[in-house]
Design a protein around this motif. Structure first.
Motif, mmCIF file in Angstrom:
data_model
loop_
_atom_site.group_PDB
_atom_site.id
_atom_site.type_symbol
_atom_site.label_atom_id
_atom_site.label_comp_id
_atom_site.label_asym_id
_atom_site.label_seq_id
_atom_site.Cartn_x
_atom_site.Cartn_y
_atom_site.Cartn_z
ATOM 1 N N UNK A 68 0.721 -1.153 0.006
ATOM 2 C CA UNK A 68 0.079 0.084 -0.086
ATOM 3 C C UNK A 68 0.925 1.215 -0.097
ATOM 4 N N UNK A 69 0.619 2.043 -0.704
ATOM 5 C CA UNK A 69 1.426 3.289 -0.966
ATOM 6 C C UNK A 69 0.415 4.461 -0.575
ATOM 7 N N UNK A 70 0.765 5.238 0.527
ATOM 8 C CA UNK A 70 -0.128 6.097 1.068
ATOM 9 C C UNK A 70 0.534 7.564 1.017
ATOM 10 N N UNK A 71 -0.357 8.545 0.281
ATOM 11 C CA UNK A 71 0.272 9.890 0.173
ATOM 12 C C UNK A 71 -0.725 10.944 0.599
ATOM 13 N N UNK A 72 -0.474 11.775 1.337
ATOM 14 C CA UNK A 72 -1.492 12.801 1.863
ATOM 15 C C UNK A 72 -0.910 13.775 2.805
ATOM 16 N N UNK A 73 -1.759 14.595 3.324
ATOM 17 C CA UNK A 73 -1.345 15.385 4.652
ATOM 18 C C UNK A 73 -1.130 14.768 5.827
ATOM 19 N N UNK A 74 -0.369 15.435 6.686
ATOM 20 C CA UNK A 74 -0.067 14.872 8.057
ATOM 21 C C UNK A 74 -1.197 14.149 8.543
ATOM 22 N N UNK A 75 -2.484 14.326 8.201
ATOM 23 C CA UNK A 75 -3.811 13.847 8.967
ATOM 24 C C UNK A 75 -4.084 12.493 8.588
ATOM 25 N N UNK A 76 -3.444 12.069 7.210
ATOM 26 C CA UNK A 76 -3.761 11.014 6.684
ATOM 27 C C UNK A 76 -2.794 9.890 7.403
ATOM 28 N N UNK A 77 -2.018 10.126 8.314
ATOM 29 C CA UNK A 77 -1.229 9.242 9.310
ATOM 30 C C UNK A 77 -2.083 8.262 9.967
ATOM 31 N N UNK A 78 -3.369 8.579 10.228
ATOM 32 C CA UNK A 78 -4.269 7.783 11.068
ATOM 33 C C UNK A 78 -4.813 6.515 10.070
ATOM 34 N N UNK A 79 -4.569 6.871 8.644
ATOM 35 C CA UNK A 79 -4.863 5.752 7.795
ATOM 36 C C UNK A 79 -3.878 4.659 7.858
ATOM 37 N N UNK A 80 -2.539 5.103 8.317
ATOM 38 C CA UNK A 80 -1.505 4.082 8.431
ATOM 39 C C UNK A 80 -2.127 2.881 9.388
ATOM 40 N N UNK A 81 -2.321 3.695 10.669
ATOM 41 C CA UNK A 81 -2.939 2.689 11.848
ATOM 42 C C UNK A 81 -4.284 1.958 11.243
ATOM 43 N N UNK A 82 -5.129 2.292 10.629
ATOM 44 C CA UNK A 82 -6.166 1.817 10.105
ATOM 45 C C UNK A 82 -5.784 0.737 9.126
ATOM 46 N N UNK A 83 -4.802 0.999 8.285
ATOM 47 C CA UNK A 83 -4.381 -0.324 7.341
ATOM 48 C C UNK A 83 -3.776 -1.396 8.257
ATOM 49 N N UNK A 84 -3.004 -1.085 9.197
ATOM 50 C CA UNK A 84 -2.490 -2.117 10.032
ATOM 51 C C UNK A 84 -3.422 -2.915 10.673
ATOM 52 N N UNK A 85 -4.591 -2.197 11.254
ATOM 53 C CA UNK A 85 -5.772 -2.917 11.583
ATOM 54 C C UNK A 85 -6.568 -3.734 10.922
ATOM 55 N N UNK A 86 -6.570 -3.332 9.697
ATOM 56 C CA UNK A 86 -7.077 -4.163 8.490
ATOM 57 C C UNK A 86 -6.452 -5.445 8.084
ATOM 58 N N UNK A 87 -4.978 -5.488 8.974
ATOM 59 C CA UNK A 87 -4.485 -6.856 8.345
ATOM 60 C C UNK A 87 -3.296 -6.465 7.560
ATOM 61 N N UNK A 90 3.032 -3.860 8.369
ATOM 62 C CA UNK A 90 3.675 -2.316 8.546
ATOM 63 C C UNK A 90 4.811 -2.422 7.381
ATOM 64 N N UNK A 91 5.337 -3.350 7.251
ATOM 65 C CA UNK A 91 6.319 -3.654 6.050
ATOM 66 C C UNK A 91 5.922 -3.430 4.538
ATOM 67 N N UNK A 92 4.585 -3.521 4.456
ATOM 68 C CA UNK A 92 3.920 -3.071 3.202
ATOM 69 C C UNK A 92 3.329 -1.874 3.023
ATOM 70 N N UNK A 93 3.511 -1.127 4.133
ATOM 71 C CA UNK A 93 2.853 0.317 3.882
ATOM 72 C C UNK A 93 3.891 1.302 3.782
ATOM 73 N N UNK A 94 3.607 1.928 2.750
ATOM 74 C CA UNK A 94 4.951 2.933 2.142
ATOM 75 C C UNK A 94 4.048 4.157 2.143
ATOM 76 N N UNK A 95 4.708 5.360 2.808
ATOM 77 C CA UNK A 95 3.761 6.478 3.061
ATOM 78 C C UNK A 95 4.750 7.772 2.781
ATOM 79 N N UNK A 96 4.060 8.801 2.168
ATOM 80 C CA UNK A 96 4.732 10.029 1.873
ATOM 81 C C UNK A 96 3.944 11.233 2.500
ATOM 82 N N UNK A 97 4.325 12.294 3.157
ATOM 83 C CA UNK A 97 3.283 13.243 3.485
ATOM 84 C C UNK A 97 3.722 14.672 2.944
ATOM 85 N N UNK A 98 2.645 15.375 2.662
ATOM 86 C CA UNK A 98 2.871 16.781 1.967
ATOM 87 C C UNK A 98 2.043 17.668 2.680
ATOM 88 N N UNK A 99 2.107 18.930 2.452
ATOM 89 C CA UNK A 99 1.225 20.064 2.919
ATOM 90 C C UNK A 99 1.025 21.157 2.078
#
Length: 100
Positions: A68-87, A90-99
């Motif tokens: 999963x590649x996640x890109x968004x503003x800092x508030x999207x960090x909660x999506x990382x936790x949701x992805x982990x709770x969805x199974x 963490x090694x498959x979650x790649x994220x980038x933040x922007x403002x």
């Protein structure tokens, strides 16, 4: 990004359709790549959270098997936790933040 037709899925989160920046470009790219594009619309403080673990698993039952590649503003960090709770490991979650 590598991947053939059917290998890529894009989830685009926005408060409403008017906030879908670059919508036409993303739809053209999805069509050219054979990707699936889902718009997850609604207010972030609304009763339904399309980024909740259950909602993500309902939309993509095999989500934990993919990177999963996640890109968004800092508030999207909660999506990382949701992805982990969805199974999703963490090694498959790649994220980038922007403002803005």
């Amino acid at each position: 990004m590598p991947g053939g037709p059917g290998d890529l899925t894009l989830l685009y989160r926005a408060g409403d359709a008017g906030q879908l920046v670059l919508r036409q470009e993303l739809e053209a790219i999805a069509a050219a790549r054979g990707a699936t594009l889902h718009y997850l619309l609604g207010p972030s403080d609304g009763p339904y959270d399309p980024l909740a673990p259950r909602a993500l698993r309902d939309l993509l039952p095999d989500l934990p098997e993919h990177d999963v590649y996640l890109c968004g503003p800092p508030g999207m960090a909660r999506a990382t936790a949701a992805l982990e709770k969805a199974g999703v490991p963490a090694s498959r979650i790649h994220s980038e933040q922007f403002t803005f």
